[in-house]
Design a protein around this motif. Structure first.
Motif, mmCIF file in Angstrom:
data_model
loop_
_atom_site.group_PDB
_atom_site.id
_atom_site.type_symbol
_atom_site.label_atom_id
_atom_site.label_comp_id
_atom_site.label_asym_id
_atom_site.label_seq_id
_atom_site.Cartn_x
_atom_site.Cartn_y
_atom_site.Cartn_z
ATOM 1 N N ALA A 106 0.828 -1.203 0.000
ATOM 2 C CA ALA A 106 0.000 0.000 0.000
ATOM 3 C C ALA A 106 0.865 1.257 0.000
ATOM 4 N N ARG A 107 1.962 1.228 0.745
ATOM 5 C CA ARG A 107 2.890 2.373 0.731
ATOM 6 C C ARG A 107 3.476 2.563 -0.654
ATOM 7 N N ALA A 108 3.854 1.476 -1.289
ATOM 8 C CA ALA A 108 4.431 1.553 -2.627
ATOM 9 C C ALA A 108 3.436 2.147 -3.620
ATOM 10 N N GLU A 109 2.184 1.741 -3.508
ATOM 11 C CA GLU A 109 1.156 2.299 -4.391
ATOM 12 C C GLU A 109 0.984 3.797 -4.143
ATOM 13 N N GLN A 110 0.974 4.178 -2.881
ATOM 14 C CA GLN A 110 0.757 5.584 -2.549
ATOM 15 C C GLN A 110 1.864 6.468 -3.101
ATOM 16 N N GLN A 111 3.065 5.948 -3.168
ATOM 17 C CA GLN A 111 4.188 6.712 -3.702
ATOM 18 C C GLN A 111 4.022 7.035 -5.177
ATOM 19 N N ARG A 112 3.184 6.307 -5.864
ATOM 20 C CA ARG A 112 3.022 6.488 -7.302
ATOM 21 C C ARG A 112 2.015 7.578 -7.651
ATOM 22 N N TYR A 113 1.223 8.010 -6.668
ATOM 23 C CA TYR A 113 0.162 8.971 -6.951
ATOM 24 C C TYR A 113 0.688 10.401 -6.933
ATOM 25 N N GLY A 114 -0.005 11.271 -7.637
ATOM 26 C CA GLY A 114 0.473 12.633 -7.801
ATOM 27 C C GLY A 114 0.415 13.479 -6.538
ATOM 28 N N LEU A 115 -0.721 13.464 -5.856
ATOM 29 C CA LEU A 115 -0.897 14.320 -4.680
ATOM 30 C C LEU A 115 -1.736 13.581 -3.648
ATOM 31 N N THR A 116 -1.314 13.668 -2.406
ATOM 32 C CA THR A 116 -2.042 13.036 -1.310
ATOM 33 C C THR A 116 -2.629 14.112 -0.405
ATOM 34 N N LEU A 117 -3.942 14.071 -0.228
ATOM 35 C CA LEU A 117 -4.632 14.989 0.669
ATOM 36 C C LEU A 117 -5.194 14.179 1.840
ATOM 37 N N LEU A 118 -4.803 14.553 3.031
ATOM 38 C CA LEU A 118 -5.269 13.873 4.240
ATOM 39 C C LEU A 118 -6.366 14.709 4.879
ATOM 40 N N MET A 119 -7.490 14.088 5.171
ATOM 41 C CA MET A 119 -8.601 14.818 5.762
ATOM 42 C C MET A 119 -8.323 15.150 7.224
ATOM 43 N N GLY A 120 -8.513 16.413 7.590
ATOM 44 C CA GLY A 120 -8.376 16.811 8.977
ATOM 45 C C GLY A 120 -9.522 16.265 9.815
ATOM 46 N N LEU A 121 -9.337 16.260 11.120
ATOM 47 C CA LEU A 121 -10.333 15.701 12.030
ATOM 48 C C LEU A 121 -11.216 16.791 12.644
ATOM 49 N N ASP A 122 -11.400 17.893 11.921
ATOM 50 C CA ASP A 122 -12.182 18.998 12.454
ATOM 51 C C ASP A 122 -13.685 18.823 12.247
ATOM 52 N N LEU A 123 -14.098 17.879 11.398
ATOM 53 C CA LEU A 123 -15.525 17.640 11.194
ATOM 54 C C LEU A 123 -16.073 16.762 12.321
ATOM 55 N N PRO A 124 -17.321 16.977 12.738
ATOM 56 C CA PRO A 124 -17.900 16.116 13.780
ATOM 57 C C PRO A 124 -18.087 14.693 13.262
ATOM 58 N N TRP A 125 -17.827 13.725 14.147
ATOM 59 C CA TRP A 125 -18.060 12.337 13.773
ATOM 60 C C TRP A 125 -19.558 12.077 13.740
ATOM 61 N N VAL A 126 -20.038 11.430 12.668
ATOM 62 C CA VAL A 126 -21.465 11.176 12.495
ATOM 63 C C VAL A 126 -21.665 9.687 12.233
ATOM 64 N N ALA A 127 -22.499 9.053 13.026
ATOM 65 C CA ALA A 127 -22.813 7.639 12.811
ATOM 66 C C ALA A 127 -23.661 7.484 11.552
ATOM 67 N N ASP A 128 -23.484 6.364 10.849
ATOM 68 C CA ASP A 128 -24.265 6.130 9.630
ATOM 69 C C ASP A 128 -25.182 4.916 9.759
ATOM 70 N N ASP A 129 -25.252 4.323 10.946
ATOM 71 C CA ASP A 129 -26.105 3.160 11.197
ATOM 72 C C ASP A 129 -25.720 1.969 10.327
ATOM 73 N N LEU A 130 -24.494 2.005 9.796
ATOM 74 C CA LEU A 130 -24.034 0.898 8.950
ATOM 75 C C LEU A 130 -22.713 0.352 9.473
ATOM 76 N N PHE A 131 -21.601 1.025 9.119
ATOM 77 C CA PHE A 131 -20.290 0.444 9.388
ATOM 78 C C PHE A 131 -19.350 1.355 10.167
ATOM 79 N N ARG A 132 -19.724 2.601 10.404
ATOM 80 C CA ARG A 132 -18.848 3.472 11.159
ATOM 81 C C ARG A 132 -18.787 3.018 12.611
ATOM 82 N N ASP A 133 -17.573 3.096 13.165
ATOM 83 C CA ASP A 133 -17.338 2.530 14.490
ATOM 84 C C ASP A 133 -17.412 3.568 15.593
ATOM 85 N N SER A 134 -16.452 4.511 15.608
ATOM 86 C CA SER A 134 -16.402 5.482 16.695
ATOM 87 C C SER A 134 -15.382 6.570 16.370
ATOM 88 N N PRO A 135 -15.464 7.712 17.065
ATOM 89 C CA PRO A 135 -14.433 8.748 16.892
ATOM 90 C C PRO A 135 -13.040 8.224 17.230
#
Length: 225
Positions: A106-135
């Motif tokens: 997975a690291r090797a694959e990521q190195q091949r991509y042009g730009l990596t944007l990491l989402m900040g944790l400033d958004l509130p965690w919202v349950a989806d009643d499906l697969f989301r676990d916890s903050p």
């Protein structure tokens, strides 16, 4: 071949909403041919009605990678927005199954991509009643992603803000990577900087400080004398 912009982050970090907003803006406003690759893991979970088991994780990672590769080879496409990559699947595999075997590839694959944007944790965690676990899982995923990006030597930019503000920060980062402004009257460009944050955003405090400074600058410019 198209340039790939990857959106990384744990659950409920706004990856999918940002990916859709970017696709719409880049295509309809900026007229840059752009394809969005949705998160295949979530599609699989919704179809199967469950999360994958440990032995199914590798196939989910490979599926995401294949969809990204296919999109980059589409004729006429300039940008590919990837809503997660194999690295996110590998992070989940470590957290849920204590299995780190998917991380090297997975690291090797990521190195091949042009730009990596990491989402900040400033958004509130919202349950989806499906697969989301916890903050807590969201924070743990963020920590694994940051660690692995550092190990891989992959530069990334962290995106903060809600709604239009988050979209603007992503567009500014993409414009800096492409070497052309994607926002009108970009203050970072006026200061002679192609990027609004540093190339190695591994310090959350630093990220928030720079983000706050940028918002403060924009606010002062918009305040009438």
């Amino acid at each position: 071949m198209a340039t790939t912009i990857t959106l990384l982050g744990g659950e409920s970090t706004g990856k999918s909403a940002l990916g859709q907003a970017l696709q719409q803006h880049l295509n309809e406003v900026l007229h840059i041919p752009t394809v969005l690759v949705p998160e295949q893991l979530r599609h699989w979970c919704e179809t199967m009605g469950r999360a994958p088991q440990a032995q199914e994780q590798a196939a989910r990672a490979a599926e995401q990678t294949q969809h990204i590769e296919t999109a980059t080879r589409q004729h006429g496409v300039e940008l590919v927005i990837a809503d997660t990559t194999a690295l996110v699947v590998a992070a989940y595999s470590e957290l849920y199954f204590n299995d780190r075997s998917l991380l090297p590839s997975a690291r090797a694959e990521q190195q091949r991509y042009g730009l990596t944007l990491l989402m900040g944790l400033d958004l509130p965690w919202v349950a989806d009643d499906l697969f989301r676990d916890s903050p807590a899982v969201r924070e743990a995923t963020d920590a694994v992603l940051r660690r692995e990006l550092q190990i891989a030597g992959v530069r990334y930019q962290t995106i903060y803000g809600k709604g239009p503000a988050r979209l603007q920060q992503a567009l500014r980062a993409i414009g800096g990577h492409l070497g052309r402004p994607l926002l009108v009257d970009d203050p970072a460009l006026h200061r002679g900087r192609g990027r609004w944050i540093c190339d190695s955003c591994s310090d959350p405090d630093c990220e928030h400080r720079l983000f706050s400074q940028l918002l403060s600058t924009e606010s002062s410019r918009s305040t009438p004398p």
